[in-house]
Design a protein around this motif. Sequence first.
Motif, mmCIF file in Angstrom:
data_model
loop_
_atom_site.group_PDB
_atom_site.id
_atom_site.type_symbol
_atom_site.label_atom_id
_atom_site.label_comp_id
_atom_site.label_asym_id
_atom_site.label_seq_id
_atom_site.Cartn_x
_atom_site.Cartn_y
_atom_site.Cartn_z
ATOM 1 N N ASP A 85 -10.399 -14.296 -32.606
ATOM 2 C CA ASP A 85 -9.453 -15.127 -32.425
ATOM 3 C C ASP A 85 -9.935 -16.687 -32.022
ATOM 4 O O ASP A 85 -9.475 -17.098 -31.135
ATOM 5 C CB ASP A 85 -8.519 -14.713 -31.401
ATOM 6 C CG ASP A 85 -8.142 -13.250 -31.947
ATOM 7 O OD1 ASP A 85 -6.971 -13.138 -32.324
ATOM 8 O OD2 ASP A 85 -8.427 -12.350 -31.710
ATOM 9 N N ASP A 99 -7.741 -14.320 -37.071
ATOM 10 C CA ASP A 99 -7.299 -15.215 -36.601
ATOM 11 C C ASP A 99 -8.332 -16.519 -36.371
ATOM 12 O O ASP A 99 -8.668 -17.169 -35.663
ATOM 13 C CB ASP A 99 -6.507 -15.247 -34.972
ATOM 14 C CG ASP A 99 -5.365 -14.603 -35.390
ATOM 15 O OD1 ASP A 99 -4.733 -14.022 -36.553
ATOM 16 O OD2 ASP A 99 -4.608 -14.174 -34.193
ATOM 17 N N HIS A 115 -6.638 -10.943 -27.562
ATOM 18 C CA HIS A 115 -7.191 -12.051 -26.756
ATOM 19 C C HIS A 115 -7.396 -11.367 -25.520
ATOM 20 O O HIS A 115 -7.353 -12.171 -24.275
ATOM 21 C CB HIS A 115 -6.122 -13.176 -26.713
ATOM 22 C CG HIS A 115 -5.822 -13.833 -27.989
ATOM 23 N ND1 HIS A 115 -5.992 -15.339 -27.995
ATOM 24 C CD2 HIS A 115 -5.610 -13.524 -29.242
ATOM 25 C CE1 HIS A 115 -5.679 -15.714 -29.321
ATOM 26 N NE2 HIS A 115 -5.585 -14.763 -30.149
ATOM 27 N N SER A 121 -10.859 -13.348 -26.880
ATOM 28 C CA SER A 121 -10.784 -14.746 -27.770
ATOM 29 C C SER A 121 -11.790 -15.651 -27.320
ATOM 30 O O SER A 121 -12.204 -15.581 -25.909
ATOM 31 C CB SER A 121 -9.579 -15.581 -27.574
ATOM 32 O OG SER A 121 -9.384 -16.719 -28.283
#
Length: 260
Positions: free
Chosen positions: A9, A47, A189, A206
Amino acid sequence: MAIIAHLSDPHITSGPLAAAPAAGLHRALSRVLGLEPRPDCVVITGDCADRGGVEEYADLRRLLERYPLPVHLVAGNHDRRAALLAWPGLAGPGATRYVAEYPEFSIIVLDSVEPELDDAGRLGDEQLAWLDDALRQRPEVPAFVCLHHPPVRVGMPGMDAIRLQDGPALAAVVRRHPRVARVLAGHLHRVVSAGFAGTTLSVAPSVFRQVNLDLREGPPVTFVDEPAGLLLHVLLPEPDGGCVTHLVHTSHTSAPFGAY
Ligand SMILES: [Fe+2]
Protein backbone atom coordinates in the motif's frame (compact mmCIF):
# COMPACT_ATOMS: atom_id res chain seq x y z
CA MET A 1 18.05 -19.26 3.60
CA ALA A 2 15.64 -17.28 1.44
CA ILE A 3 14.13 -13.92 2.38
CA ILE A 4 11.09 -12.19 0.90
CA ALA A 5 10.57 -8.48 1.67
CA HIS A 6 6.83 -7.82 1.83
CA LEU A 7 5.79 -4.18 1.32
CA SER A 8 2.27 -2.90 0.83
CA ASP A 9 0.00 0.00 0.00
CA PRO A 10 2.43 2.74 -1.06
CA HIS A 11 -0.45 4.72 -2.67
CA ILE A 12 1.89 6.67 -4.94
CA THR A 13 0.06 9.80 -6.05
CA SER A 14 0.59 13.05 -7.92
CA GLY A 15 0.01 16.69 -7.08
CA PRO A 16 0.62 18.56 -3.82
CA LEU A 17 0.42 15.42 -1.67
CA ALA A 18 2.78 13.30 -3.78
CA ALA A 19 5.89 13.65 -1.62
CA ALA A 20 4.84 11.69 1.47
CA PRO A 21 3.84 8.39 -0.17
CA ALA A 22 6.84 8.51 -2.52
CA ALA A 23 9.14 9.06 0.46
CA GLY A 24 7.45 6.19 2.32
CA LEU A 25 8.05 3.72 -0.51
CA HIS A 26 11.60 4.98 -1.09
CA ARG A 27 12.42 4.65 2.60
CA ALA A 28 11.08 1.08 2.73
CA LEU A 29 12.95 0.03 -0.42
CA SER A 30 16.12 1.64 0.94
CA ARG A 31 15.67 -0.12 4.27
CA VAL A 32 15.53 -3.45 2.43
CA LEU A 33 18.92 -2.66 0.90
CA GLY A 34 20.31 -2.02 4.39
CA LEU A 35 19.52 -5.58 5.45
CA GLU A 36 22.22 -8.22 5.52
CA PRO A 37 21.80 -10.67 3.91
CA ARG A 38 19.72 -8.91 1.30
CA PRO A 39 16.27 -10.29 0.57
CA ASP A 40 15.89 -12.27 -2.65
CA CYS A 41 12.99 -10.15 -3.86
CA VAL A 42 10.36 -7.58 -2.93
CA VAL A 43 6.60 -8.12 -3.15
CA ILE A 44 4.26 -5.11 -2.99
CA THR A 45 0.78 -6.36 -2.13
CA GLY A 46 -1.31 -3.76 -3.90
CA ASP A 47 -2.48 -0.16 -3.95
CA CYS A 48 0.74 0.67 -5.75
CA ALA A 49 -0.94 3.88 -6.94
CA ASP A 50 -3.60 5.90 -5.14
CA ARG A 51 -5.99 6.87 -7.95
CA GLY A 52 -4.73 4.72 -10.80
CA GLY A 53 -3.50 7.75 -12.73
CA VAL A 54 -0.97 7.46 -15.55
CA GLU A 55 1.32 10.00 -13.91
CA GLU A 56 1.23 8.02 -10.65
CA TYR A 57 2.54 4.92 -12.41
CA ALA A 58 5.19 7.02 -14.13
CA ASP A 59 6.45 8.10 -10.72
CA LEU A 60 6.23 4.54 -9.42
CA ARG A 61 8.34 3.43 -12.36
CA ARG A 62 10.92 6.12 -11.56
CA LEU A 63 11.11 4.87 -7.99
CA LEU A 64 11.58 1.25 -9.05
CA GLU A 65 13.50 1.27 -12.33
CA ARG A 66 16.97 1.40 -10.79
CA TYR A 67 16.17 -0.82 -7.84
CA PRO A 68 18.66 -3.69 -7.74
CA LEU A 69 16.27 -6.43 -6.54
CA PRO A 70 13.31 -8.01 -8.37
CA VAL A 71 10.03 -6.30 -7.41
CA HIS A 72 6.72 -8.14 -7.88
CA LEU A 73 3.64 -5.94 -8.01
CA VAL A 74 0.16 -7.02 -6.96
CA ALA A 75 -3.03 -5.24 -8.06
CA GLY A 76 -5.08 -3.47 -5.37
CA ASN A 77 -8.46 -1.75 -5.38
CA HIS A 78 -6.78 1.63 -5.89
CA ASP A 79 -4.82 0.38 -8.91
CA ARG A 80 -5.80 0.40 -12.55
CA ARG A 81 -5.33 -2.99 -14.15
CA ALA A 82 -4.41 -1.63 -17.59
CA ALA A 83 -1.60 0.46 -16.11
CA LEU A 84 -0.20 -2.50 -14.19
CA LEU A 85 -0.32 -4.62 -17.33
CA ALA A 86 2.10 -2.19 -18.92
CA TRP A 87 4.57 -2.92 -16.13
CA PRO A 88 7.56 -4.87 -17.52
CA GLY A 89 8.05 -6.80 -14.30
CA LEU A 90 4.82 -8.67 -14.78
CA ALA A 91 4.97 -12.07 -16.41
CA GLY A 92 3.47 -11.08 -19.73
CA PRO A 93 0.62 -9.38 -21.55
CA GLY A 94 -2.72 -9.87 -19.90
CA ALA A 95 -1.24 -11.15 -16.67
CA THR A 96 -1.88 -9.42 -13.39
CA ARG A 97 -1.72 -12.94 -12.02
CA TYR A 98 1.56 -14.71 -12.53
CA VAL A 99 4.19 -16.97 -11.03
CA ALA A 100 7.79 -15.97 -10.33
CA GLU A 101 9.99 -18.98 -9.72
CA TYR A 102 13.09 -18.85 -7.53
CA PRO A 103 15.29 -21.82 -6.70
CA GLU A 104 14.07 -21.96 -3.11
CA PHE A 105 10.50 -20.64 -3.38
CA SER A 106 7.71 -19.53 -5.69
CA ILE A 107 5.87 -16.22 -5.67
CA ILE A 108 2.30 -16.67 -6.92
CA VAL A 109 0.49 -13.38 -7.53
CA LEU A 110 -3.30 -13.20 -7.72
CA ASP A 111 -5.51 -10.34 -8.92
CA SER A 112 -8.40 -9.79 -6.50
CA VAL A 113 -9.55 -6.49 -8.03
CA GLU A 114 -13.23 -6.47 -8.93
CA PRO A 115 -14.43 -2.99 -9.95
CA GLU A 116 -18.08 -4.02 -9.54
CA LEU A 117 -17.43 -4.54 -5.83
CA ASP A 118 -15.93 -1.08 -5.32
CA ASP A 119 -13.21 -1.59 -2.72
CA ALA A 120 -13.93 -5.25 -1.89
CA GLY A 121 -12.25 -8.05 -3.84
CA ARG A 122 -12.96 -11.36 -5.51
CA LEU A 123 -10.81 -13.99 -7.21
CA GLY A 124 -13.44 -15.98 -9.07
CA ASP A 125 -13.60 -19.68 -9.95
CA GLU A 126 -11.44 -19.48 -13.04
CA GLN A 127 -8.57 -17.78 -11.21
CA LEU A 128 -8.86 -20.20 -8.30
CA ALA A 129 -8.57 -23.11 -10.75
CA TRP A 130 -5.45 -21.41 -12.17
CA LEU A 131 -4.03 -21.13 -8.63
CA ASP A 132 -4.77 -24.79 -7.94
CA ASP A 133 -2.84 -25.71 -11.07
CA ALA A 134 0.05 -23.36 -10.24
CA LEU A 135 0.36 -24.87 -6.78
CA ARG A 136 0.55 -28.36 -8.28
CA GLN A 137 3.89 -27.45 -9.85
CA ARG A 138 7.03 -27.94 -7.75
CA PRO A 139 5.12 -29.46 -4.80
CA GLU A 140 8.22 -29.62 -2.59
CA VAL A 141 9.07 -25.93 -3.00
CA PRO A 142 7.54 -23.37 -0.56
CA ALA A 143 5.04 -21.02 -2.20
CA PHE A 144 3.96 -17.53 -1.21
CA VAL A 145 0.45 -16.77 -2.44
CA CYS A 146 0.08 -12.99 -2.78
CA LEU A 147 -3.09 -10.94 -3.13
CA HIS A 148 -4.32 -7.54 -2.02
CA HIS A 149 -7.53 -8.31 -0.11
CA PRO A 150 -7.32 -10.34 3.11
CA PRO A 151 -9.53 -13.42 2.72
CA VAL A 152 -10.87 -13.44 6.31
CA ARG A 153 -12.49 -11.04 8.76
CA VAL A 154 -9.96 -9.46 11.12
CA GLY A 155 -12.37 -7.90 13.61
CA MET A 156 -12.26 -4.41 12.09
CA PRO A 157 -15.79 -3.99 10.69
CA GLY A 158 -14.87 -1.02 8.50
CA MET A 159 -12.19 -3.06 6.74
CA ASP A 160 -13.96 -6.43 6.95
CA ALA A 161 -16.72 -5.00 4.76
CA ILE A 162 -14.21 -4.66 1.92
CA ARG A 163 -12.35 -7.97 2.35
CA LEU A 164 -12.07 -10.73 -0.24
CA GLN A 165 -15.58 -11.99 -0.93
CA ASP A 166 -14.63 -15.55 -1.86
CA GLY A 167 -12.17 -16.23 0.96
CA PRO A 168 -13.64 -19.67 1.74
CA ALA A 169 -13.09 -20.74 -1.88
CA LEU A 170 -9.46 -19.57 -1.68
CA ALA A 171 -9.10 -21.50 1.59
CA ALA A 172 -10.37 -24.67 -0.09
CA VAL A 173 -7.61 -24.43 -2.72
CA VAL A 174 -4.82 -23.47 -0.32
CA ARG A 175 -5.73 -26.29 2.05
CA ARG A 176 -4.98 -28.82 -0.70
CA HIS A 177 -1.36 -27.67 -0.99
CA PRO A 178 0.95 -28.00 2.02
CA ARG A 179 3.64 -26.15 0.05
CA VAL A 180 1.95 -22.80 0.80
CA ALA A 181 4.30 -21.19 3.33
CA ARG A 182 2.28 -17.99 3.65
CA VAL A 183 -0.64 -16.13 2.15
CA LEU A 184 0.51 -12.50 1.82
CA ALA A 185 -1.95 -9.60 1.71
CA GLY A 186 -2.23 -5.86 2.23
CA HIS A 187 -5.28 -3.57 2.16
CA LEU A 188 -5.54 -3.24 5.96
CA HIS A 189 -2.63 -0.79 6.39
CA ARG A 190 -1.85 -2.69 9.57
CA VAL A 191 0.13 -5.76 10.63
CA VAL A 192 -2.29 -8.64 11.09
CA SER A 193 -1.69 -12.37 11.15
CA ALA A 194 -4.17 -15.21 11.27
CA GLY A 195 -4.31 -18.94 10.72
CA PHE A 196 -5.69 -19.63 7.27
CA ALA A 197 -6.39 -22.96 5.59
CA GLY A 198 -3.53 -24.80 7.27
CA THR A 199 -1.04 -22.00 6.69
CA THR A 200 -0.57 -18.41 7.93
CA LEU A 201 -2.07 -15.24 6.55
CA SER A 202 0.38 -12.32 6.90
CA VAL A 203 -0.93 -8.81 6.25
CA ALA A 204 1.78 -6.17 5.85
CA PRO A 205 1.51 -2.59 7.10
CA SER A 206 1.50 0.29 4.63
CA VAL A 207 4.85 1.81 3.77
CA PHE A 208 2.97 5.14 3.74
CA ARG A 209 0.22 5.47 6.39
CA GLN A 210 -1.54 3.18 8.84
CA VAL A 211 -5.23 2.58 9.48
CA ASN A 212 -6.45 3.20 13.01
CA LEU A 213 -7.25 -0.01 14.90
CA ASP A 214 -11.00 0.29 15.32
CA LEU A 215 -12.91 -2.80 16.39
CA ARG A 216 -16.28 -1.03 16.59
CA GLU A 217 -19.14 -1.36 14.16
CA GLY A 218 -20.07 1.88 12.48
CA PRO A 219 -17.30 4.52 12.57
CA PRO A 220 -15.61 5.35 9.26
CA VAL A 221 -12.08 4.11 8.64
CA THR A 222 -9.49 6.65 9.82
CA PHE A 223 -5.71 6.86 9.65
CA VAL A 224 -3.19 7.21 12.45
CA ASP A 225 0.45 8.27 12.62
CA GLU A 226 1.88 4.91 13.63
CA PRO A 227 5.22 3.67 12.28
CA ALA A 228 5.33 2.46 8.69
CA GLY A 229 7.06 -0.82 8.03
CA LEU A 230 7.49 -3.99 6.05
CA LEU A 231 7.47 -7.71 6.75
CA LEU A 232 10.35 -10.08 6.16
CA HIS A 233 9.38 -13.66 5.49
CA VAL A 234 12.40 -15.84 6.14
CA LEU A 235 12.66 -19.47 5.00
CA LEU A 236 15.00 -21.03 7.54
CA PRO A 237 17.60 -23.56 6.39
CA GLU A 238 17.34 -27.22 7.26
CA PRO A 239 17.28 -29.00 9.63
CA ASP A 240 14.82 -26.62 11.27
CA GLY A 241 13.24 -25.27 8.12
CA GLY A 242 9.91 -23.49 8.17
CA CYS A 243 9.00 -19.86 7.64
CA VAL A 244 9.19 -17.04 10.18
CA THR A 245 7.98 -13.46 9.76
CA HIS A 246 9.65 -10.33 11.13
CA LEU A 247 8.27 -6.79 11.27
CA VAL A 248 10.81 -4.13 10.24
CA HIS A 249 9.86 -0.53 10.93
CA THR A 250 10.73 1.94 8.20
CA SER A 251 9.71 5.17 9.94
CA HIS A 252 10.16 6.38 13.53
CA THR A 253 13.53 4.60 13.40
CA SER A 254 17.18 5.34 12.73
CA ALA A 255 17.88 1.93 11.24
CA PRO A 256 20.49 1.63 8.45
CA PHE A 257 19.41 1.88 4.83
CA GLY A 258 21.13 1.53 1.48
CA ALA A 259 21.07 3.97 -1.41
CA TYR A 260 19.94 3.15 -4.94
FE1 LIG B 1 -4.45 0.72 0.57
